[in-house]
Design an enzyme around this catalytic site. Structure first.
Site, PDB file in Angstrom:
ATOM      1  CE  LYS A   1      -2.180  -0.933   3.897  1.00  0.00           C
ATOM      2  NZ  LYS A   1      -1.619  -2.225   4.326  1.00  0.00           N
TER       3      LYS A   1
ATOM      4  NE  ARG B   1      -3.884  -1.521  10.508  1.00  0.00           N
ATOM      5  CZ  ARG B   1      -2.792  -1.009   9.965  1.00  0.00           C
ATOM      6  NH1 ARG B   1      -2.785   0.234   9.534  1.00  0.00           N
ATOM      7  NH2 ARG B   1      -1.713  -1.735   9.865  1.00  0.00           N
TER       8      ARG B   1
ATOM      9  NE  ARG C   1       7.764  -3.307   5.567  1.00  0.00           N
ATOM     10  CZ  ARG C   1       6.487  -2.953   5.715  1.00  0.00           C
ATOM     11  NH1 ARG C   1       5.769  -2.608   4.666  1.00  0.00           N
ATOM     12  NH2 ARG C   1       5.934  -2.963   6.902  1.00  0.00           N
TER      13      ARG C   1
ATOM     14  NE  ARG D   1       6.846  -0.815  10.061  1.00  0.00           N
ATOM     15  CZ  ARG D   1       5.615  -0.741   9.542  1.00  0.00           C
ATOM     16  NH1 ARG D   1       5.437  -0.183   8.371  1.00  0.00           N
ATOM     17  NH2 ARG D   1       4.583  -1.226  10.191  1.00  0.00           N
TER      18      ARG D   1
ATOM     19  NE  ARG E   1       2.492  -5.057  11.236  1.00  0.00           N
ATOM     20  CZ  ARG E   1       3.445  -4.816  10.339  1.00  0.00           C
ATOM     21  NH1 ARG E   1       4.624  -5.389  10.445  1.00  0.00           N
ATOM     22  NH2 ARG E   1       3.225  -3.987   9.344  1.00  0.00           N
TER      23      ARG E   1
HETATM   24  P1  AMP Z   1       1.192   0.176   9.422  1.00  0.00           P
HETATM   25  O1  AMP Z   1       2.440   0.908   9.130  1.00  0.00           O
HETATM   26  O2  AMP Z   1       0.011   0.690   8.648  1.00  0.00           O
HETATM   27  O3  AMP Z   1       1.344  -1.330   9.279  1.00  0.00           O
HETATM   28  O4  AMP Z   1       0.824   0.469  10.958  1.00  0.00           O
HETATM   29  C1  AMP Z   1       1.729   0.123  11.995  1.00  0.00           C
HETATM   30  C2  AMP Z   1       0.981  -0.006  13.308  1.00  0.00           C
HETATM   31  O5  AMP Z   1       0.354   1.245  13.653  1.00  0.00           O
HETATM   32  C3  AMP Z   1      -0.163  -1.019  13.318  1.00  0.00           C
HETATM   33  O6  AMP Z   1       0.304  -2.352  13.555  1.00  0.00           O
HETATM   34  C4  AMP Z   1      -1.010  -0.493  14.478  1.00  0.00           C
HETATM   35  O7  AMP Z   1      -0.421  -0.786  15.729  1.00  0.00           O
HETATM   36  C5  AMP Z   1      -0.911   1.023  14.281  1.00  0.00           C
HETATM   37  N1  AMP Z   1      -1.963   1.514  13.362  1.00  0.00           N
HETATM   38  C6  AMP Z   1      -1.789   2.098  12.136  1.00  0.00           C
HETATM   39  N2  AMP Z   1      -2.965   2.434  11.578  1.00  0.00           N
HETATM   40  C7  AMP Z   1      -3.918   2.064  12.460  1.00  0.00           C
HETATM   41  C8  AMP Z   1      -5.339   2.131  12.461  1.00  0.00           C
HETATM   42  N3  AMP Z   1      -6.027   2.642  11.423  1.00  0.00           N
HETATM   43  N4  AMP Z   1      -5.994   1.659  13.556  1.00  0.00           N
HETATM   44  C9  AMP Z   1      -5.339   1.147  14.607  1.00  0.00           C
HETATM   45  N5  AMP Z   1      -4.003   1.027  14.671  1.00  0.00           N
HETATM   46  C10 AMP Z   1      -3.284   1.487  13.609  1.00  0.00           C
END
Ligand code: AMP
Length: 222
Positions: free
Chosen positions: A18, A93, A132, A165, A176
């Site tokens: 994404k 989400r 990654r 990360r 996740r």
């Molecule tokens: P991402 O980089 O989008 O994979 O987000 C990393 C982490 O941020 C996720 O595993 C969640 O802990 C938190 N996070 C990001 N976006 C959301 C969301 N829309 N709702 C809840 N937690 C989020």
């Protein structure tokens, strides 16, 4: 409704690509990418109150509580740079987040025009996420096996240092993905029912996916 704005959701499991697609869409359509994951990581790095509140959820690969994310997101989408549209990356989400988003947009006389769902099977996601590596300086994404940088540990674009990360470790990734299947994937039906879902296979090459995504977006504008 303000017909001119292009309000998009890039949907998909973690590691679907994404972020990579969003960065190219920003260039092409001149609308900002809003990554809630990036907002979380920046807040944690800055040591802000918000960052302290969300840190434990992010490290565990669990979702940050809906209201915290919604408040931040709603503040962001009313900024002037979102006037002609935005690309949401990693939001919504959960169904309550999607409902909160719809309500907030309605107040502004806006709506989501399209949800682009990039679908990738779990085995592939695990391979992608564990390998990654991300540039500390410009955020570009590499992969140790599939798109390795020319010099190990160094970004090809800006010379920045690459890092992994913390939540890309195998244990956190497993959580996740579980969270995605349990709490996020019901949004596929949610948006399908609203006739704004567009599914795209995320297994193709980045350029092929990008071209399919652009065709869909261009179709939305006519
Ligand atoms: P991402 O980089 O989008 O994979 O987000 C990393 C982490 O941020 C996720 O595993 C969640 O802990 C938190 N996070 C990001 N976006 C959301 C969301 N829309 N709702 C809840 N937690 C989020």
């Amino acid at each position: 409704m303000k017909a001119a704005s292009l309000n998009l959701v890039l949907f998909g499991p973690p590691g679907a690509g994404k972020g990579t697609q969003a960065k190219q869409l920003v260039e092409k359509y001149k609308i900002p990418q809003i990554s809630t994951g990036d907002i979380m990581r920046e807040s944690i790095a800055s040591g802000s109150e918000f960052g302290k509140k969300v840190q434990s959820f992010v490290s565990a690969g669990s979702l940050v509580p809906d209201q915290l994310v919604l408040d931040i997101l709603i503040d962001r989408i009313v900024k002037p740079d979102c006037e002609s549209g935005f690309i949401l990356d990693g939001f919504p989400r959960t169904i309550p987040q999607a409902d909160g988003l719809t309500a907030a947009l309605q107040k502004q006389g806006k709506k989501i025009n399209g949800v682009l769902a990039v679908m990738v099977p779990d085995e592939e996601l695990i391979k992608r996420l564990t390998g990654r590596r991300i540039c500390k300086k410009c955020g570009a994404s590499f992969h140790l096996e599939f798109s390795a940088p020319s010099k190990s540990g160094i970004c090809d674009h800006c010379g920045g240092e690459l890092f992994q990360r913390k939540d890309d470790s195998f244990e956190v990734i497993s959580n996740r993905l579980k969270v995605y299947h349990d709490q996020t994937s019901p949004l596929v039906e949610y948006y399908r029912g609203r006739n704004i879902l567009h599914e795209i296979s995320g297994k193709d090459k980045i350029e092929v996916i990008f071209s399919k995504v652009c065709d869909i977006i261009d179709g939305l504008r006519h």
